[in-house]
Design a protein around this motif. Structure first.
Motif, PDB file in Angstrom:
ATOM      1  N   GLY A 170       0.893  -1.285   0.050  1.00 34.96           N
ATOM      2  CA  GLY A 170       0.147   0.067   0.060  1.00 34.96           C
ATOM      3  C   GLY A 170       0.810   1.403  -0.009  1.00 34.96           C
ATOM      4  O   GLY A 170       0.646   2.186  -0.776  1.00 34.96           O
ATOM      5  N   ARG A 171       1.838   1.335   0.925  1.00 38.66           N
ATOM      6  CA  ARG A 171       2.768   2.388   0.870  1.00 38.66           C
ATOM      7  C   ARG A 171       3.554   2.827  -0.460  1.00 38.66           C
ATOM      8  O   ARG A 171       3.433   3.741  -0.864  1.00 38.66           O
ATOM      9  CB  ARG A 171       3.810   2.173   2.027  1.00 38.66           C
ATOM     10  N   ALA A 172       3.787   1.396  -0.958  1.00 37.13           N
ATOM     11  CA  ALA A 172       4.931   1.769  -2.287  1.00 37.13           C
ATOM     12  C   ALA A 172       3.698   2.180  -3.387  1.00 37.13           C
ATOM     13  O   ALA A 172       4.251   3.235  -4.364  1.00 37.13           O
ATOM     14  CB  ALA A 172       5.379   0.347  -2.894  1.00 37.13           C
ATOM     15  N   MET A 173       2.445   1.795  -3.632  1.00 38.83           N
ATOM     16  CA  MET A 173       1.679   2.202  -4.727  1.00 38.83           C
ATOM     17  C   MET A 173       1.244   3.686  -4.257  1.00 38.83           C
ATOM     18  O   MET A 173       1.362   4.336  -5.381  1.00 38.83           O
ATOM     19  CB  MET A 173       0.298   1.196  -4.796  1.00 38.83           C
ATOM     20  N   GLN A 174       1.078   4.034  -3.183  1.00 40.82           N
ATOM     21  CA  GLN A 174       0.746   5.552  -2.909  1.00 40.82           C
ATOM     22  C   GLN A 174       2.063   6.260  -3.258  1.00 40.82           C
ATOM     23  O   GLN A 174       1.836   7.108  -3.941  1.00 40.82           O
ATOM     24  CB  GLN A 174       0.190   5.687  -1.430  1.00 40.82           C
ATOM     25  N   TYR A 175       3.121   5.973  -2.874  1.00 40.03           N
ATOM     26  CA  TYR A 175       4.316   6.829  -3.219  1.00 40.03           C
ATOM     27  C   TYR A 175       4.651   6.944  -4.716  1.00 40.03           C
ATOM     28  O   TYR A 175       4.987   7.951  -5.005  1.00 40.03           O
ATOM     29  CB  TYR A 175       5.692   5.873  -2.432  1.00 40.03           C
ATOM     30  N   ILE A 176       4.532   5.861  -5.541  1.00 39.47           N
ATOM     31  CA  ILE A 176       4.612   6.131  -6.687  1.00 39.47           C
ATOM     32  C   ILE A 176       3.507   7.021  -7.463  1.00 39.47           C
ATOM     33  O   ILE A 176       3.704   7.845  -8.375  1.00 39.47           O
ATOM     34  CB  ILE A 176       4.732   4.788  -7.596  1.00 39.47           C
ATOM     35  N   ASN A 177       2.344   6.849  -6.880  1.00 34.98           N
ATOM     36  CA  ASN A 177       1.335   7.765  -7.135  1.00 34.98           C
ATOM     37  C   ASN A 177       1.792   9.471  -6.710  1.00 34.98           C
ATOM     38  O   ASN A 177       1.682  10.427  -7.509  1.00 34.98           O
ATOM     39  CB  ASN A 177       0.007   7.568  -6.690  1.00 34.98           C
ATOM     40  N   PHE A 178       2.387   9.681  -5.692  1.00 33.65           N
ATOM     41  CA  PHE A 178       2.985  10.666  -5.363  1.00 33.65           C
ATOM     42  C   PHE A 178       3.987  11.320  -6.385  1.00 33.65           C
ATOM     43  O   PHE A 178       3.843  12.574  -6.768  1.00 33.65           O
ATOM     44  CB  PHE A 178       3.529  10.731  -3.957  1.00 33.65           C
ATOM     45  N   ILE A 179       4.686  10.487  -6.867  1.00 40.68           N
ATOM     46  CA  ILE A 179       5.868  10.890  -7.869  1.00 40.68           C
ATOM     47  C   ILE A 179       5.257  10.936  -9.285  1.00 40.68           C
ATOM     48  O   ILE A 179       5.482  12.209  -9.641  1.00 40.68           O
ATOM     49  CB  ILE A 179       6.873   9.462  -8.040  1.00 40.68           C
ATOM     50  N   ARG A 180       4.259  10.249  -9.681  1.00 36.81           N
ATOM     51  CA  ARG A 180       3.415  10.513 -10.618  1.00 36.81           C
ATOM     52  C   ARG A 180       2.720  11.775 -10.869  1.00 36.81           C
ATOM     53  O   ARG A 180       2.592  12.567 -11.904  1.00 36.81           O
ATOM     54  CB  ARG A 180       2.577   9.369 -10.928  1.00 36.81           C
ATOM     55  N   ASP A 181       2.005  12.254  -9.586  1.00 29.29           N
ATOM     56  CA  ASP A 181       1.228  13.205  -9.649  1.00 29.29           C
ATOM     57  C   ASP A 181       1.706  14.579  -8.998  1.00 29.29           C
ATOM     58  O   ASP A 181       1.128  15.493  -8.499  1.00 29.29           O
ATOM     59  CB  ASP A 181       0.038  13.001  -8.626  1.00 29.29           C
ATOM     60  N   VAL A 182       3.150  14.634  -9.232  1.00 29.80           N
ATOM     61  CA  VAL A 182       3.845  16.006  -8.639  1.00 29.80           C
ATOM     62  C   VAL A 182       3.211  17.169  -9.167  1.00 29.80           C
ATOM     63  O   VAL A 182       2.923  18.068  -8.525  1.00 29.80           O
ATOM     64  CB  VAL A 182       5.437  15.819  -8.780  1.00 29.80           C
ATOM     65  N   ALA A 183       2.997  17.184 -10.517  1.00 30.40           N
ATOM     66  CA  ALA A 183       2.216  18.418 -11.030  1.00 30.40           C
ATOM     67  C   ALA A 183       0.951  18.657 -10.570  1.00 30.40           C
ATOM     68  O   ALA A 183       0.654  19.899 -10.423  1.00 30.40           O
ATOM     69  CB  ALA A 183       2.480  18.246 -12.624  1.00 30.40           C
ATOM     70  N   GLU A 184      -0.135  17.709 -10.599  1.00 28.01           N
ATOM     71  CA  GLU A 184      -1.163  17.765 -10.400  1.00 28.01           C
ATOM     72  C   GLU A 184      -1.410  18.444  -8.904  1.00 28.01           C
ATOM     73  O   GLU A 184      -2.316  19.014  -8.644  1.00 28.01           O
ATOM     74  CB  GLU A 184      -2.018  16.550 -10.297  1.00 28.01           C
ATOM     75  N   ASP A 185      -0.651  17.797  -7.935  1.00 28.60           N
ATOM     76  CA  ASP A 185      -0.809  18.083  -6.566  1.00 28.60           C
ATOM     77  C   ASP A 185      -0.185  19.499  -6.261  1.00 28.60           C
ATOM     78  O   ASP A 185      -0.598  20.135  -5.409  1.00 28.60           O
ATOM     79  CB  ASP A 185       0.245  17.120  -5.668  1.00 28.60           C
TER      80      ASP A 185
END
Length: 295
Positions: A170-185
């Motif tokens: 769960g942690r890993a999947m969310q972290y790659i989402n954080f990386i992928r979504d840098v611009a959107e965030d």
């Protein structure tokens, strides 16, 4: 668009759960279609609840009152002391989603503290927008992602020995989402990735474009961290029955793919949201069946 009428029967609720899940997480939704029917329905029930809670805090503007109603109704359904006293109650659709989740949790013995940790993390998004060190980020991810891994263990009937790997997944999947979504965030005024000694400007697309190597080095720190956690999670495959392992591994493979694409060109995160299409997901699932490689 959300339905305008109340959910009055189980078929309509399943359709709503499915649509809610699909709207919020296409990669995992498409992978979850490969679960056997019973587990798939449990996953839809879980993720509809998770996505609806997230919808309130991701709305623009954020719907703090809506989240408060959602949280209070959940706590009441769990027979816990309510942490809020909002005006009104959730929509009929949200009440149905919550009731289904609570019923699922009772039948599969979800720990109520997992649900509270999840709600705490979602509520944090209403007031906290930046995570400057890893400890802060880890505390957030426990409630927002790791407990979802624990819920999934229960949905698949896995032993408690699988819990540590499930949390890492769960942690890993969310972290790659954080990386992928840098611009959107950034457009939402958020930054989940720790600065690692850099200044806030590191996520500015113009600055990053002018300092591509600096940005790439920063992002690769986070990609390496993701890989470390994901590798630890893979060790837990041994606890997952073959039929359940296929969709899990397919989803994981797609996150590995996302990381590879970003690694090759870190600035791509400012150009598009890196997500695999459904054909790629199906092709990976079929490859996993043919090769039988799960480690």
């Amino acid at each position: 668009m959300e339905p305008q009428t109340s959910i009055l029967n189980s078929e309509a609720l399943r359709d709503y759960q499915r649509a809610t899940f699909k709207r919020g997480s296409k990669t995992y939704f498409n992978s979850s279609l490969f679960f056997p029917p019973l587990v798939r329905e449990r996953v839809f029930t879980l993720y509809a609840f998770v996505r609806r809670a997230d919808d309130f805090v991701d709305a623009q503007p954020q719907d703090a009152e809506g989240f408060s109603r959602f949280r209070t109704y959940t706590e009441q359904a769990l027979a816990l002391k309510a942490s809020h006293t909002p005006q009104g109650s959730p929509s009929p659709e949200d009440r149905a989603v919550i009731d289904a989740f609570v019923d699922l949790g009772k039948s599969l013995t979800f720990d109520p503290l997992w649900t509270l940790a999840f709600l705490d993390a979602m509520e944090a998004d209403l007031s906290k927008s930046r995570y400057d060190n890893l400890d802060e980020c880890l505390a957030y991810m426990y409630g927002s992602a790791e407990v979802v891994g624990l819920f999934m263990c229960r949905c698949m009937g896995l032993p408690e020995a699988a819990f540590d790997a499930a949390r890492l997944l769960g942690r890993a999947m969310q972290y790659i989402n954080f990386i992928r979504d840098v611009a959107e965030d950034r457009t939402l005024g958020r930054r989940y990735l720790p600065l690692e000694g850099e200044a806030e400007v590191i996520t500015d697309p113009q600055w990053a474009g002018s300092h591509p190597e600096r940005f790439a080095s920063w992002l690769r720190i986070h990609l390496q961290r993701y890989r470390q956690w994901q590798t630890g999670a893979v060790a837990g495959y041994t606890y997952i029955p073959y039929r359940y392992r296929l969709p899990i591994k397919t989803a994981v493979d797609m996150y590995w793919w996302t990381a590879r694409v970003i690694e090759q060109d870190p600035l791509v995160v400012f150009e598009r949201q890196v997500k695999p299409g459904k054909p790629r997901i199906i092709a990976q699932f079929l490859k996993n069946i043919v090769t039988g490689l799960f480690v």
